[in-house]
Design a protein around this motif. Sequence first.
Motif, PDB file in Angstrom:
ATOM      1  N   GLN B  77       0.810  -1.209   0.000  1.00 35.26           N
ATOM      2  CA  GLN B  77       0.000   0.000   0.000  1.00 35.26           C
ATOM      3  C   GLN B  77       0.850   1.268   0.000  1.00 35.26           C
ATOM      4  O   GLN B  77       0.459   2.276  -0.594  1.00 35.26           O
ATOM      5  CB  GLN B  77      -0.959  -0.012   1.205  1.00 35.26           C
ATOM      6  N   THR B  81       0.179   4.170  -2.728  1.00 36.05           N
ATOM      7  CA  THR B  81      -0.048   5.583  -2.400  1.00 36.05           C
ATOM      8  C   THR B  81       0.948   6.472  -3.144  1.00 36.05           C
ATOM      9  O   THR B  81       0.570   7.503  -3.726  1.00 36.05           O
ATOM     10  CB  THR B  81       0.067   5.781  -0.873  1.00 36.05           C
ATOM     11  N   ALA B 110      -7.440  -0.534   2.824  1.00 37.55           N
ATOM     12  CA  ALA B 110      -6.552   0.245   1.951  1.00 37.55           C
ATOM     13  C   ALA B 110      -7.207   0.459   0.583  1.00 37.55           C
ATOM     14  O   ALA B 110      -7.096   1.544  -0.008  1.00 37.55           O
ATOM     15  CB  ALA B 110      -5.210  -0.471   1.798  1.00 37.55           C
ATOM     16  N   ASP B 113      -9.916   3.130   1.039  1.00 41.92           N
ATOM     17  CA  ASP B 113      -9.322   4.459   1.185  1.00 41.92           C
ATOM     18  C   ASP B 113      -8.837   4.978  -0.158  1.00 41.92           C
ATOM     19  O   ASP B 113      -9.029   6.162  -0.494  1.00 41.92           O
ATOM     20  CB  ASP B 113      -8.119   4.406   2.154  1.00 41.92           C
ATOM     21  N   THR B 114      -8.189   4.100  -0.924  1.00 43.81           N
ATOM     22  CA  THR B 114      -7.680   4.503  -2.240  1.00 43.81           C
ATOM     23  C   THR B 114      -8.827   4.905  -3.157  1.00 43.81           C
ATOM     24  O   THR B 114      -8.748   5.907  -3.875  1.00 43.81           O
ATOM     25  CB  THR B 114      -6.867   3.347  -2.851  1.00 43.81           C
TER      26      THR B 114
END
Lengths: 307, 307
Positions: B77, B81, B110, B113-114
């Motif tokens: 992750q 990001t 994750a 969130d992405t």
Amino acid sequence: MPEPAPSAPAGPRVAVIGLGAMGLPMATHLVAGLPVTVFDVAADRRALVTAAGAADAASPADAARAADIVLVAVRDQAQVTAALFGADGAATTLRPGGIVVLTSTVGPDAARDTAARLAERGIRLVDAPVSGGPTRAGTGDLLIVVGADPDALRAARPVLDRLASTLTVVGPDPGDGQALKAINQLLAGVHIAAAAEAVALARGLGLDPAVVIDSLAQGAAGSFMLADRGPRMLQAYGEGAEVRSRLDIFVKDMGIVTEVAKDAHVPTPLAAAAQQLYLLGERAGLGAQDDSSVVTVLSPRDGAGDR
Amino acid sequence: MPEPAPSAPAGPRVAVIGLGAMGLPMATHLVAGLPVTVFDVAADRRALVTAAGAADAASPADAARAADIVLVAVRDQAQVTAALFGADGAATTLRPGGIVVLTSTVGPDAARDTAARLAERGIRLVDAPVSGGPTRAGTGDLLIVVGADPDALRAARPVLDRLASTLTVVGPDPGDGQALKAINQLLAGVHIAAAAEAVALARGLGLDPAVVIDSLAQGAAGSFMLADRGPRMLQAYGEGAEVRSRLDIFVKDMGIVTEVAKDAHVPTPLAAAAQQLYLLGERAGLGAQDDSSVVTVLSPRDGAGDR
């Protein structure tokens, strides 16, 4: 003293001691091809095999008196010791030169000890733990892993060949079969527990566990146990799975696995974790349930602990 | 700004970010059917794909500028990001309405969130973690588990269908694919560790591990990983296995598994034990070795601890 039924087929005379989940179908399958005498403490279990043509015996000693081969299919080593060496034990009557075929999973040390005690009486042990479950036991389709010297193995062949579709001779010594069986149970017990974690996690994440099993069973996550026990784990949340293999068998077998590994000084952290899960299942009252019910330890039926 | 080669085929323009063990064969397979631009920090990895017809990019932003679909195939992750939201990240240049296909295993949170960060820019995330290993990545034979809304999935189909032989749509939300992938990795990681315990115990008991694997692989103890990794574990005691999947991938993935399970309040003691084994393997210097080398944690090459 029992006599084979007049119509009994020719071949070595076989005494089967123990008519549980595996012993009953093995005895029933043997009786169609060999002269068989049976003993179990439960008369109703004996009646199921005598109805198929076996002779009835009042004790292990009684069963073994006229036998060439004593097949032992009891639960654990305590029962093996009682069946062979108790006051009415089969070893008290079995002729010198006779064969004991030990199909129970008891661990290598127990098999070696048993072989040594039998040898004092001129009796030979064929260490032959079986896998495959009751259905395959009834069709002669078992996997049998053998530790025995070639002469004893040859003498036991008429029985073993009738019960096994796959027979693997691991080595010449009693205990060799149990060693491979312990590794088999390590994998089987860990794989059932892993399938339980997968089903529990699917439930916890709100995924349909049936879809998850279906999606993963053929890929890198696949195992025999995921495909076999996975769908039965889902039944634990409905009517409950039919009992094909009791959970407390894995309490016993993972105990053997971790002891064998400890004695060999090999760390087996997953087997140890799986052993704890089966103990938790037994403490939750699931000992006599199908082993797939272990999933309910991780993800209870009533949703206790769900967020 | 990169231009597709003049001979590039028609179809959505794809940027592939990350040319590691999985990204490289995926990119190479895509380039035969779609216009592809590639970025990786390592120029020599890019050269392997540009030689096959891909356009070269100097950064993720550069790769995404002319793309319809950005396929992200980085390690974890933190790299996701950076690749998307860093100063030169792909999200800074990808057009609104564009698609990011996330093939890395990063966990459901994750991925969600992405997706939320991309949505702020009008970019849609197709959560699509892949399984199958480098060889199948290069032949379009991957297993891909997808969480994505139907419109975004439809737009990503030309890429996904080219890479996957099995595509399972788990649900409509980013994170759904990661959830199923976490369960896949739980089973895969536990099964490798169980195979390692089996091989280590066979060695400890003086049995030939090759015979043990052979005897057990087709029965109730069988798993994909026992058949696949078991023989490679034996190579750990010889010349060492070719690195097909690094051990430290399972350090990452079992970390995701146990965190996802903890967040769902589901106990997973076997996954936790397996996680510790991979951490021990990493500490023993095996992080960049094939994951099958984890067996040497339990049964060292030099026989240390043997009795």
